[in-house]
Design an enzyme around this catalytic site. Structure first.
Site, PDB file in Angstrom:
ATOM      1  N   GLY A  48       0.775  -1.237   0.000  1.00  0.00           N
ATOM      2  CA  GLY A  48       0.000   0.000   0.000  1.00  0.00           C
ATOM      3  C   GLY A  48       0.805   1.284   0.000  1.00  0.00           C
ATOM      4  N   SER A  49       2.042   1.229  -0.488  1.00  0.00           N
ATOM      5  CA  SER A  49       2.843   2.471  -0.447  1.00  0.00           C
ATOM      6  C   SER A  49       2.346   3.502  -1.452  1.00  0.00           C
ATOM      7  CB  SER A  49       4.330   2.169  -0.655  1.00  0.00           C
ATOM      8  OG  SER A  49       4.602   1.783  -1.976  1.00  0.00           O
ATOM      9  N   ASN A  50       1.826   3.059  -2.590  1.00  0.00           N
ATOM     10  CA  ASN A  50       1.253   4.027  -3.542  1.00  0.00           C
ATOM     11  C   ASN A  50      -0.025   4.640  -2.984  1.00  0.00           C
ATOM     12  OD1 ASN A  50       2.704   4.370  -6.226  1.00  0.00           O
ATOM     13  ND2 ASN A  50       2.804   2.143  -5.956  1.00  0.00           N
ATOM     14  N   MET A  60      -3.636  -6.777  -7.480  1.00  0.00           N
ATOM     15  CA  MET A  60      -2.988  -7.875  -8.208  1.00  0.00           C
ATOM     16  C   MET A  60      -3.944  -8.903  -8.816  1.00  0.00           C
ATOM     17  SD  MET A  60       0.079  -6.886  -8.236  1.00  0.00           S
ATOM     18  CE  MET A  60       0.857  -8.307  -8.985  1.00  0.00           C
ATOM     19  N   LEU A 120      -9.039  -8.045 -13.713  1.00  0.00           N
ATOM     20  CA  LEU A 120     -10.448  -7.678 -13.587  1.00  0.00           C
ATOM     21  C   LEU A 120     -11.224  -8.110 -14.833  1.00  0.00           C
ATOM     22  CD1 LEU A 120      -9.667  -4.156 -12.157  1.00  0.00           C
ATOM     23  CD2 LEU A 120     -10.781  -6.007 -10.887  1.00  0.00           C
ATOM     24  N   HIS A 122       1.534   0.816 -13.285  1.00  0.00           N
ATOM     25  CA  HIS A 122       2.243  -0.397 -13.665  1.00  0.00           C
ATOM     26  C   HIS A 122       3.744  -0.112 -13.621  1.00  0.00           C
ATOM     27  CE1 HIS A 122       2.777  -4.258 -15.621  1.00  0.00           C
ATOM     28  NE2 HIS A 122       3.657  -3.689 -16.424  1.00  0.00           N
ATOM     29  N   THR A 180      -8.468  -0.535 -19.133  1.00  0.00           N
ATOM     30  CA  THR A 180      -9.369  -1.047 -20.166  1.00  0.00           C
ATOM     31  C   THR A 180      -9.397  -2.571 -20.023  1.00  0.00           C
ATOM     32  OG1 THR A 180      -7.540  -1.155 -21.725  1.00  0.00           O
ATOM     33  CG2 THR A 180      -8.886   0.846 -21.773  1.00  0.00           C
ATOM     34  N   LEU A 212      -5.356  -6.071 -20.623  1.00  0.00           N
ATOM     35  CA  LEU A 212      -4.405  -5.832 -19.542  1.00  0.00           C
ATOM     36  C   LEU A 212      -3.318  -4.823 -19.903  1.00  0.00           C
ATOM     37  CD1 LEU A 212      -4.085  -7.147 -16.735  1.00  0.00           C
ATOM     38  CD2 LEU A 212      -2.404  -8.661 -17.750  1.00  0.00           C
TER      39      LEU A 212
HETATM   40  N1  NHR Z   1      -7.595  -5.780 -15.274  1.00  0.00           N
HETATM   41  C1  NHR Z   1      -7.845  -5.367 -16.515  1.00  0.00           C
HETATM   42  N2  NHR Z   1      -8.924  -5.882 -17.117  1.00  0.00           N
HETATM   43  N3  NHR Z   1      -7.066  -4.473 -17.179  1.00  0.00           N
HETATM   44  C2  NHR Z   1      -5.961  -4.013 -16.587  1.00  0.00           C
HETATM   45  O1  NHR Z   1      -5.211  -3.150 -17.247  1.00  0.00           O
HETATM   46  C3  NHR Z   1      -5.627  -4.431 -15.267  1.00  0.00           C
HETATM   47  C4  NHR Z   1      -6.486  -5.340 -14.638  1.00  0.00           C
HETATM   48  C5  NHR Z   1      -6.218  -5.802 -13.359  1.00  0.00           C
HETATM   49  C6  NHR Z   1      -5.086  -5.407 -12.700  1.00  0.00           C
HETATM   50  C7  NHR Z   1      -2.931  -4.267 -12.609  1.00  0.00           C
HETATM   51  C8  NHR Z   1      -1.842  -5.140 -13.174  1.00  0.00           C
HETATM   52  C9  NHR Z   1      -0.619  -4.501 -13.633  1.00  0.00           C
HETATM   53  O2  NHR Z   1      -0.424  -3.305 -13.486  1.00  0.00           O
HETATM   54  C10 NHR Z   1      -4.210  -4.552 -13.322  1.00  0.00           C
HETATM   55  C11 NHR Z   1      -4.469  -4.028 -14.587  1.00  0.00           C
HETATM   56  C12 NHR Z   1      -2.330  -8.569 -11.817  1.00  0.00           C
HETATM   57  C13 NHR Z   1      -2.035  -9.395 -12.889  1.00  0.00           C
HETATM   58  C14 NHR Z   1      -2.139 -10.888 -12.771  1.00  0.00           C
HETATM   59  O3  NHR Z   1      -1.739 -11.632 -13.654  1.00  0.00           O
HETATM   60  C15 NHR Z   1      -1.684  -8.801 -14.077  1.00  0.00           C
HETATM   61  C16 NHR Z   1      -1.635  -7.411 -14.176  1.00  0.00           C
HETATM   62  C17 NHR Z   1      -1.924  -6.598 -13.070  1.00  0.00           C
HETATM   63  C18 NHR Z   1      -2.263  -7.200 -11.902  1.00  0.00           C
HETATM   64  N4  NHR Z   1      -2.717 -11.416 -11.647  1.00  0.00           N
HETATM   65  C19 NHR Z   1      -2.932 -12.822 -11.349  1.00  0.00           C
HETATM   66  C20 NHR Z   1      -4.381 -13.208 -11.677  1.00  0.00           C
HETATM   67  O4  NHR Z   1      -4.565 -14.400 -11.985  1.00  0.00           O
HETATM   68  C21 NHR Z   1      -2.727 -13.105  -9.890  1.00  0.00           C
HETATM   69  C22 NHR Z   1      -1.357 -12.768  -9.406  1.00  0.00           C
HETATM   70  C23 NHR Z   1      -1.255 -12.699  -7.875  1.00  0.00           C
HETATM   71  O5  NHR Z   1      -2.258 -12.809  -7.169  1.00  0.00           O
HETATM   72  O6  NHR Z   1      -0.117 -12.469  -7.408  1.00  0.00           O
HETATM   73  O7  NHR Z   1      -5.296 -12.393 -11.560  1.00  0.00           O
HETATM   74  O8  NHR Z   1       0.253  -5.219 -14.206  1.00  0.00           O
HETATM   75  C1  GAR Z   2       4.017  -1.210  -7.232  1.00  0.00           C
HETATM   76  O1  GAR Z   2       5.354  -1.246  -7.690  1.00  0.00           O
HETATM   77  C2  GAR Z   2       3.068  -1.300  -8.403  1.00  0.00           C
HETATM   78  O2  GAR Z   2       3.508  -0.629  -9.546  1.00  0.00           O
HETATM   79  C3  GAR Z   2       3.055  -2.767  -8.642  1.00  0.00           C
HETATM   80  O3  GAR Z   2       3.086  -3.369  -7.377  1.00  0.00           O
HETATM   81  C4  GAR Z   2       3.712  -2.486  -6.448  1.00  0.00           C
HETATM   82  C5  GAR Z   2       2.743  -2.234  -5.333  1.00  0.00           C
HETATM   83  O4  GAR Z   2       3.364  -1.549  -4.285  1.00  0.00           O
HETATM   84  N1  GAR Z   2       1.894  -3.172  -9.383  1.00  0.00           N
HETATM   85  C6  GAR Z   2       1.872  -4.254 -10.120  1.00  0.00           C
HETATM   86  O5  GAR Z   2       2.853  -4.967 -10.275  1.00  0.00           O
HETATM   87  C7  GAR Z   2       0.571  -4.571 -10.770  1.00  0.00           C
HETATM   88  N2  GAR Z   2       0.698  -5.787 -11.490  1.00  0.00           N
HETATM   89  P1  GAR Z   2       2.503  -0.835  -3.153  1.00  0.00           P
HETATM   90  O6  GAR Z   2       1.488  -1.862  -2.640  1.00  0.00           O
HETATM   91  O7  GAR Z   2       3.505  -0.493  -2.090  1.00  0.00           O
HETATM   92  O8  GAR Z   2       1.840   0.363  -3.747  1.00  0.00           O
END
Ligand code: NHR
Ligand code: GAR
Length: 213
Positions: A12-14, A87, A90, A106, A138, A141
């Site tokens: 949660g630092s962001n 993480m 969606l 990201h 959107t 991903l």
């Molecule tokens: N959802 C959509 N539809 N579009 C995006 O642009 C999204 C999103 C959900 C999350 C953040 C994200 C990133 O910045 C994000 C952007 C999780 C995964 C993932 O593979 C990928 C991208 C991002 C966040 N998650 C696994 C899953 O099965 C679980 C991984 C875990 O729990 O550690 O959902 O990159």
């Molecule tokens: C951040 O570096 C963010 O960009 C990244 O996880 C970290 C969360 O840190 N996000 C992703 O990798 C999304 N796939 P935080 O919990 O301290 O904000």
């Protein structure tokens, strides 16, 4: 006043950087985590912000979880939903509900290195600069309209942790800035591209060079 709901999964630092920015006209209405043990939840409570923990493991699938998540979010009537280290991918239906009012950060210079393990992959690829991107979410991903980016060098000898720390520092700078622009209604999205209303001459922030290497 614009209501903001922040979604987290971990530290949660962001989220904390956005709260600490004290953005005029913004109220952090709630912080919601899909992981009950997320460290960011106690940080949020420390600021007196309402928190919700919604454990995705207790749901049958992504559709069921995202429906419950949307119901929680909507209790706070958000003008903006902020993914801050959230993480879980969606579902399309969820994203459509908040399209144009949901941001993500990201830890790479999109469109490079979408998805997970970005720092490791950047080091393995031998790139000389890395960075971070704030974008509108959107269904596809990490592919939505880009609001802000910041660049850092990849230094010889960097491991994942060192690079992540350098990038994170920039995240804490550009994410509050991007949220502020949204709250000020200065972000214009056209043809998948974002421009900043009433920008001063020069880039004013969205391609931000490193402040310190
Ligand atoms: N959802 C959509 N539809 N579009 C995006 O642009 C999204 C999103 C959900 C999350 C953040 C994200 C990133 O910045 C994000 C952007 C999780 C995964 C993932 O593979 C990928 C991208 C991002 C966040 N998650 C696994 C899953 O099965 C679980 C991984 C875990 O729990 O550690 O959902 O990159
Ligand atoms: C951040 O570096 C963010 O960009 C990244 O996880 C970290 C969360 O840190 N996000 C992703 O990798 C999304 N796939 P935080 O919990 O301290 O904000």
């Amino acid at each position: 006043m614009k209501n903001i709901v922040i979604l987290i999964s971990g530290r949660g630092s962001n989220m904390e950087a956005i709260v600490r920015a004290g953005i005029p006209g913004a109220r952090i209405a709630a912080v919601i985590s899909n992981r009950p043990d997320a460290g960011g939840l106690s940080i949020a409570r420390g600021f007196g912000i309402e928190t919700v923990a919604l454990d995705h493991k207790l749901f049958a699938g992504r559709d069921e979880f995202d429906a419950a998540l949307a119901a929680e979010i909507d209790r706070f009537a958000p003008d903006l939903v902020v993914l801050a280290g959230y993480m879980r991918i969606l579902t399309d239906g969820f994203v459509r509900r908040y399209m144009g009012r949901m941001l993500n950060i990201h830890p790479s210079l999109l469109p490079c290195f979408t998805g997970l393990h970005t720092h490791r992959r950047a080091i393995e690829a031998g790139v000389k600069v890395a960075g971070t991107t704030v974008h509108f979410v959107t269904p596809e991903l990490d592919s939505g309209p880009i609001v802000a980016q910041a660049v850092v060098p990849v230094l010889p000898g960097d491991d994942e942790e060192a690079l992540a720390a350098r990038v994170l520092k920039q995240e804490h700078r550009i994410y509050p800035q991007a949220v502020r622009w949204f709250v000020e209604e200065r972000l214009i999205v056209e043809n998948g591209r974002v421009t900043l209303r009433d920008a001063q001459s020069g880039p004013e922030g969205w391609c931000v060079p490193p402040v310190d290497a």
